[in-house]
Design a protein around this motif. Structure first.
Motif, PDB file in Angstrom:
ATOM      1  N   LEU A 109     129.072   2.505  92.707  1.00 30.58           N
ATOM      2  CA  LEU A 109     129.625   2.025  93.966  1.00 30.58           C
ATOM      3  C   LEU A 109     129.544   0.499  94.018  1.00 30.58           C
ATOM      4  O   LEU A 109     128.509  -0.089  93.698  1.00 30.58           O
ATOM      5  CB  LEU A 109     128.857   2.611  95.148  1.00 30.58           C
ATOM      6  CG  LEU A 109     129.301   3.988  95.661  1.00 30.58           C
ATOM      7  CD1 LEU A 109     128.345   4.473  96.738  1.00 30.58           C
ATOM      8  CD2 LEU A 109     130.712   3.924  96.215  1.00 30.58           C
ATOM      9  N   SER A 150     125.853  15.599  91.338  1.00 27.53           N
ATOM     10  CA  SER A 150     127.043  14.766  91.171  1.00 27.53           C
ATOM     11  C   SER A 150     126.630  13.315  91.001  1.00 27.53           C
ATOM     12  O   SER A 150     125.869  12.772  91.813  1.00 27.53           O
ATOM     13  CB  SER A 150     127.973  14.896  92.378  1.00 27.53           C
ATOM     14  OG  SER A 150     129.071  14.024  92.254  1.00 27.53           O
ATOM     15  N   THR A 167     129.003  10.887  90.690  1.00 28.88           N
ATOM     16  CA  THR A 167     130.177  10.085  91.024  1.00 28.88           C
ATOM     17  C   THR A 167     130.023   9.477  92.416  1.00 28.88           C
ATOM     18  O   THR A 167     129.250   9.992  93.249  1.00 28.88           O
ATOM     19  CB  THR A 167     131.453  10.941  91.000  1.00 28.88           C
ATOM     20  OG1 THR A 167     131.374  11.930  92.053  1.00 28.88           O
ATOM     21  CG2 THR A 167     131.595  11.637  89.650  1.00 28.88           C
ATOM     22  N   PRO A 168     130.751   8.415  92.721  1.00 28.43           N
ATOM     23  CA  PRO A 168     130.702   7.853  94.079  1.00 28.43           C
ATOM     24  C   PRO A 168     131.094   8.869  95.149  1.00 28.43           C
ATOM     25  O   PRO A 168     130.466   8.932  96.202  1.00 28.43           O
ATOM     26  CB  PRO A 168     131.700   6.688  94.009  1.00 28.43           C
ATOM     27  CG  PRO A 168     131.694   6.268  92.573  1.00 28.43           C
ATOM     28  CD  PRO A 168     131.535   7.549  91.799  1.00 28.43           C
ATOM     29  N   LEU A 169     132.130   9.686  94.866  1.00 32.15           N
ATOM     30  CA  LEU A 169     132.557  10.689  95.839  1.00 32.15           C
ATOM     31  C   LEU A 169     131.450  11.715  96.091  1.00 32.15           C
ATOM     32  O   LEU A 169     131.198  12.109  97.234  1.00 32.15           O
ATOM     33  CB  LEU A 169     133.820  11.394  95.348  1.00 32.15           C
ATOM     34  CG  LEU A 169     134.359  12.510  96.259  1.00 32.15           C
ATOM     35  CD1 LEU A 169     134.709  11.957  97.635  1.00 32.15           C
ATOM     36  CD2 LEU A 169     135.580  13.181  95.609  1.00 32.15           C
ATOM     37  N   GLY A 170     130.767  12.135  95.039  1.00 37.31           N
ATOM     38  CA  GLY A 170     129.686  13.098  95.196  1.00 37.31           C
ATOM     39  C   GLY A 170     128.540  12.526  96.010  1.00 37.31           C
ATOM     40  O   GLY A 170     127.966  13.218  96.854  1.00 37.31           O
ATOM     41  N   VAL A 207     128.711  10.104  98.287  1.00 30.42           N
ATOM     42  CA  VAL A 207     129.126   9.975  99.689  1.00 30.42           C
ATOM     43  C   VAL A 207     129.180  11.350 100.356  1.00 30.42           C
ATOM     44  O   VAL A 207     128.743  11.516 101.503  1.00 30.42           O
ATOM     45  CB  VAL A 207     130.487   9.252  99.783  1.00 30.42           C
ATOM     46  CG1 VAL A 207     131.018   9.298 101.216  1.00 30.42           C
ATOM     47  CG2 VAL A 207     130.360   7.808  99.316  1.00 30.42           C
ATOM     48  N   THR A 208     129.694  12.353  99.640  1.00 27.80           N
ATOM     49  CA  THR A 208     129.762  13.710 100.196  1.00 27.80           C
ATOM     50  C   THR A 208     128.360  14.245 100.503  1.00 27.80           C
ATOM     51  O   THR A 208     128.103  14.789 101.583  1.00 27.80           O
ATOM     52  CB  THR A 208     130.467  14.658  99.221  1.00 27.80           C
ATOM     53  OG1 THR A 208     131.791  14.178  98.958  1.00 27.80           O
ATOM     54  CG2 THR A 208     130.548  16.068  99.789  1.00 27.80           C
ATOM     55  N   THR A 245     125.742  12.491 101.076  1.00 25.71           N
ATOM     56  CA  THR A 245     125.191  11.702 102.171  1.00 25.71           C
ATOM     57  C   THR A 245     125.685  12.206 103.521  1.00 25.71           C
ATOM     58  O   THR A 245     124.921  12.287 104.487  1.00 25.71           O
ATOM     59  CB  THR A 245     125.571  10.225 101.998  1.00 25.71           C
ATOM     60  OG1 THR A 245     125.009   9.734 100.773  1.00 25.71           O
ATOM     61  CG2 THR A 245     125.071   9.391 103.156  1.00 25.71           C
TER      62      THR A 245
END
Length: 420
Positions: free
Chosen positions: A265, A316, A318-321, A323-324, A326
């Protein structure tokens, strides 16, 4: 775990007070459930003022210690943590005093004492003086926070306790969130002295707002139960579940930026920002839903949701993982604190609410303090992913424990099922 023997005992002194703080009879039965009274709103604003001042101090303190004071980052850490030592030690005593002498003296006195310590920082030019002032600030914190929680329990209708805590907690979250950027602006324009003075003025404002509330504690009748002790023992089993939620949350807050950096990130503070946004938004959106289920049921669901969010962060990279995970974690935290405090206050009578607040807030301090320490050791020896695994396990064990408490309570006979 004992509970009050009837629901009526929990309705004593809940939110129907005149300007002098004496209990008044409600003119109509439905008004017993009224939440947004002037006193309730003023208490929330007092919390907002006090914790905004704390947010200013959180931003300014490490820079002040490593700058004008001339100490090291280690000294900054010592100064930052010093207040927690006195706060933890004095919270039980603050709870007992608030039950014996009232909430107002501790609310007003705690805010004014905090203001004095912040003004004292303007002339503190060595680490020892700063640490001593921070220890005194911990005394103020214990008095103000415990009395605020007890006053909240006095003012909130028992049937809307979760909703009341959801709204009231916004003062803490928004105060700390707004205080840090306010501190940065003031330090840049007026220097550190200006920041300490602004924080002190906010504390004085909090004391003034608290003074408008009046005394919320119901005077004890001569034949009533004896005054509370230092620890409210019926709340201890519930507070263990609360400790698990705070420890898992504290670990996330401590290591989320490192996880964000490892996930690639660009802004390592993004998970903390998303977390805070989710918690504040859901505290408002779900406030009325908090009391639809017994609080221990909500608390167990909240811990299970936190477990899921932390598990997503583990699996995960990855950035998406991140954030999800979180977002899911934040949803659990949004539910957990109001639910646990509602369950804890359901074990208390008006004469023991201060002790219950002190007992609960100790677990808050211990969780925030011990969680990052334990998970930091795990991260050091086993890596960051394992630290988040341990955080997820802590949340899961807390959920299992809280489920057991709920089932054990339900299975009892001869005890009125008061909200836990």
């Amino acid at each position: 775990m004992s509970t009050p023997t009837s629901d009526s005992k929990l309705t004593i002194g809940t939110g129907h007070r005149g300007s002098g703080g004496t209990a008044q009879a409600a003119p109509a039965g439905h008004q017993l459930d009224r939440l947004l009274t002037p006193a309730f709103v003023c208490l929330g604003l007092a919390d907002l003022a006090y914790f905004t001042a704390s947010g200013v101090a959180i931003y300014a303190l490490p820079l002040y210690v490593t700058g004008p004071v001339g100490s090291t980052p280690g000294g900054a850490g010592l100064a930052f943590g010093a207040f927690a030592v006195s706060a933890i030690l004095l919270r039980p005593l603050a709870g007992r005093w608030s039950d014996r002498y009232g909430r107002a003296p501790l609310l007003i006195g705690g805010a004014l004492l905090a203001a004095l310590t912040l003004v004292g920082m303007t002339v503190a030019d060595n680490l020892l003086t700063v640490v001593l002032l921070r220890l005194l600030f911990g005394v103020a914190e214990a008095a103000f926070f415990v009395a605020s929680l007890a006053a909240l329990a006095d003012l909130a209708p028992p049937s809307r306790m979760g909703e009341a805590i959801s709204y009231n907690s916004l003062g803490l979250y928004l105060g700390l969130g707004l205080g840090a950027p306010l501190g940065e602006v003031v330090v840049r324009t007026l220097g550190f002295g200006g920041a300490w003075v602004v924080a002190a003025i906010l504390c004085v404002g909090g004391a003034a707002l608290a003074a408008t509330i009046g005394e919320t504690r119901v005077p004890r009748a001569p034949t009533a139960e004896p005054p509370s002790g230092l620890i409210h023992w019926p709340a201890v089993p519930i507070a263990l579940g609360f400790f698990a939620s705070v420890a898992a949350m504290g670990g996330f807050l401590a290591f989320a930026p490192l996880r964000a950096d490892g996930a690639g990130l660009a802004n390592a503070s993004m998970p903390i920002f998303v977390y805070g946004l989710v918690v504040v938004a859901l505290r408002v959106a779900l406030a009325r839903a908090q009391d639809k289920l017994p609080p221990l049921t909500v608390a167990a669901i909240a811990l299970a949701t936190m477990t899921l969010g932390l598990s997503v962060i583990v699996v995960s990279t990855t950035p998406l993982g991140l954030v999800t995970g979180t977002v899911v974690l934040g949803a659990g935290v949004a539910l957990s604190t109001p639910a646990f405090f509602a369950a804890i206050f359901a074990t208390a009578t008006p004469a023991t609410r201060g002790a219950a607040a002190g007992t609960a807030s100790i677990r808050l301090d211990l969780g925030i303090g011990l969680g990052p320490i334990v998970l930091g050791l795990v991260a050091h020896y086993g890596g960051l992913s394992r630290a988040f695994v341990v955080a997820a396990v802590i949340a899961l064990l807390g959920s299992v424990w809280t489920c057991w408490l709920r089932l054990a309570h339900r299975g009892r006979t001869g005890v009125t099922p008061v909200r836990p």
